[in-house]
Design a protein around this motif. Structure first.
Motif, PDB file in Angstrom:
ATOM      1  N   HIS A 105      62.158  74.272 -56.622  1.00 31.93           N
ATOM      2  CA  HIS A 105      60.986  74.050 -55.818  1.00 31.93           C
ATOM      3  C   HIS A 105      61.630  73.963 -54.376  1.00 31.93           C
ATOM      4  CE1 HIS A 105      61.663  69.856 -56.742  1.00 31.93           C
ATOM      5  NE2 HIS A 105      60.934  69.562 -55.446  1.00 31.93           N
ATOM      6  N   HIS A 107      61.748  71.458 -52.190  1.00 30.85           N
ATOM      7  CA  HIS A 107      62.501  70.354 -51.387  1.00 30.85           C
ATOM      8  C   HIS A 107      63.652  70.116 -51.196  1.00 30.85           C
ATOM      9  CE1 HIS A 107      58.355  67.934 -52.541  1.00 30.85           C
ATOM     10  NE2 HIS A 107      58.039  68.532 -51.331  1.00 30.85           N
ATOM     11  N   HIS A 221      53.615  69.888 -58.559  1.00 34.30           N
ATOM     12  CA  HIS A 221      54.148  69.150 -57.318  1.00 34.30           C
ATOM     13  C   HIS A 221      53.998  69.625 -55.963  1.00 34.30           C
ATOM     14  CE1 HIS A 221      57.287  66.725 -55.582  1.00 34.30           C
ATOM     15  NE2 HIS A 221      58.026  67.689 -55.666  1.00 34.30           N
ATOM     16  N   ASP A 240      60.528  68.585 -60.223  1.00 32.26           N
ATOM     17  CA  ASP A 240      59.920  67.456 -59.804  1.00 32.26           C
ATOM     18  C   ASP A 240      58.384  67.715 -60.644  1.00 32.26           C
ATOM     19  OD1 ASP A 240      61.813  66.162 -58.651  1.00 32.26           O
ATOM     20  OD2 ASP A 240      60.937  66.240 -56.737  1.00 32.26           O
TER      21      ASP A 240
HETATM   22 ZN   LIG Z   1      60.372  67.526 -54.980  1.00 26.44          ZN
END
Ligand SMILES: [Zn+2]
Length: 378
Positions: A105, A107, A221, A240
């Motif tokens: 993802h 992040h 998430h 996550d």
């Molecule tokens: Zn994350």
């Protein structure tokens, strides 16, 4: 997809994205980097998951490394300033280079090292929302920077009492430039940091004698989550979309949601059997039992907060409720980045979003009923 197709796809996509290989190496080490390095060295970081997959813990999200006949596939890259350490750990295990990177993802603690590895020839694959969001973020930042600069110039001209009409001219110029900013900000985008291959739903990845499945979990998430399942090895990296023995982070600003997260966990359970080794986004190596535990926790908390919400409790009141959190708090769920309070607040907002319309409709019905009764009574 065969290997040949994968490679032709890479040529196509990288060609389109205009990725240039920079041979200058990576960013200079700063003092901050040294500190991170110390932290890294002080942690036991390598866990053998199977004969050819190991998990790397350290700064940021957990990494999975698959070492096979074709080369090295790595899931996530942690932070930018620990790439050297990751590389050294991999070098101690194998003499192969990292050829592919999959991002779970968007992040920073999962994709920070992308640039360093892609400069050395690795190809980054991710959900299209990783690429789109990163690109938009860079564009917006760049836009802000240019706008601030021009506004400062206008202010200066105004201060100097410019009477020659220059201020008006600059204002006009500013408006025009803002209109054309899309082209201008495009120059600031560092394509090396972006995934070269992106996809919308799911992707099959045939590499290292394994038909690896990249499966998108919608609005979990974030809006960019995928899980990476190695069926032959029976290993699953969840990013996550699942974190072990801690409260999850529902990043609603980036498209995450409670219902999406819960559905994602249920999908993870479907993918697993009791022997599946689960590499969570954060926390220790886990099994399907741990995922089921998180589902139970989420459903329990949601039902408690729903009752509180229907009883007109506010977010602040809910944030200090500890009667039903004790069991998981005692297990350390609230000790990390997402504290018990943070989690309750985030969940409350989701309860409000999901249950709010029903609540308001019922309240309106009740009011109408009471008014009708009153009329009848009169
Ligand atoms: Zn994350």
């Amino acid at each position: 997809m065969t290997k040949a197709i994968i490679f032709s796809l890479i040529i196509l996509v990288t060609g389109f994205a205009g990725i240039a290989q920079d041979k200058n190496g990576r960013d200079q080490n700063s003092k901050k980097d040294d500190k991170t390095a110390d932290n890294y060295k002080n942690k036991p970081s390598v866990i053998d998951v199977t004969d050819n997959i190991f998990m790397l813990k350290g700064m940021g999200g957990n990494i999975a490394v698959q070492d096979g006949i074709d080369g090295i596939l790595m899931v996530d890259t942690q932070f930018e300033n620990v790439s050297d350490f990751i590389e050294n750990i991999i070098k101690n295990k194998t003499d192969k280079e990292v050829e592919f990177i999959i991002n779970t993802h968007l992040h920073g603690d999962h994709i920070g090292g992308n640039k360093n590895f892609s400069r050395k020839g690795a190809t980054v694959i991710a959900h299209e929302n990783v690429r789109n969001t990163l690109r938009n973020n860079i564009r917006n930042k760049s836009k802000e920077k240019i706008q601030t600069r021009i506004e400062a110039q206008i202010e200066e001209a105004e201060k100097a009492g410019n009477a020659s009409g220059k201020v008006e001219q600059m204002k006009e110029g500013l408006e025009k430039r803002i209109e054309n900013l899309t082209n201008e900000t495009e120059q600031d985008i560092d394509f090396e940091a972006l995934p070269a291959i992106s996809f919308e739903n799911d992707l099959l990845f045939h590499y290292n004698d394994e038909d690896t499945r990249l499966i998108h979990l919608a609005r979990a998430h974030t809006n960019s989550d995928i899980v990476v399942y190695f069926p032959k090895s029976n290993v699953l990296h969840t990013g996550d979309a699942f974190v072990s023995k801690m409260y999850p982070y529902l990043d609603t600003k980036n498209g995450g949601s409670y219902d999406g997260y819960l559905n994602g966990l249920k999908r993870i359970v479907q993918l697993c059997n009791k022997d599946t080794k689960i590499i969570p986004g954060h926390g220790e190596l886990a099994s399907v039992i741990d995922v089921q535990e998180t589902i139970r926790m989420l459903e329990l908390y949601y039902s408690k907060l729903k009752i509180a919400f229907l009883q007109d409790k506010t977010e602040d009141q809910v944030a200090s409720m500890r009667d039903f959190t004790q069991f998981y708090d005692a297990k350390g769920y609230g000790d990390g980045f997402i504290t018990t309070e943070k989690f309750l607040r985030a969940l409350y907002n989701e309860v409000e979003r999901i249950e709010g319309p029903y609540k308001r409709r019922n309240e309106a019905k009740q009011k109408k009923y009471e008014a009708d009764q009153k009329k009848k009574g009169n």
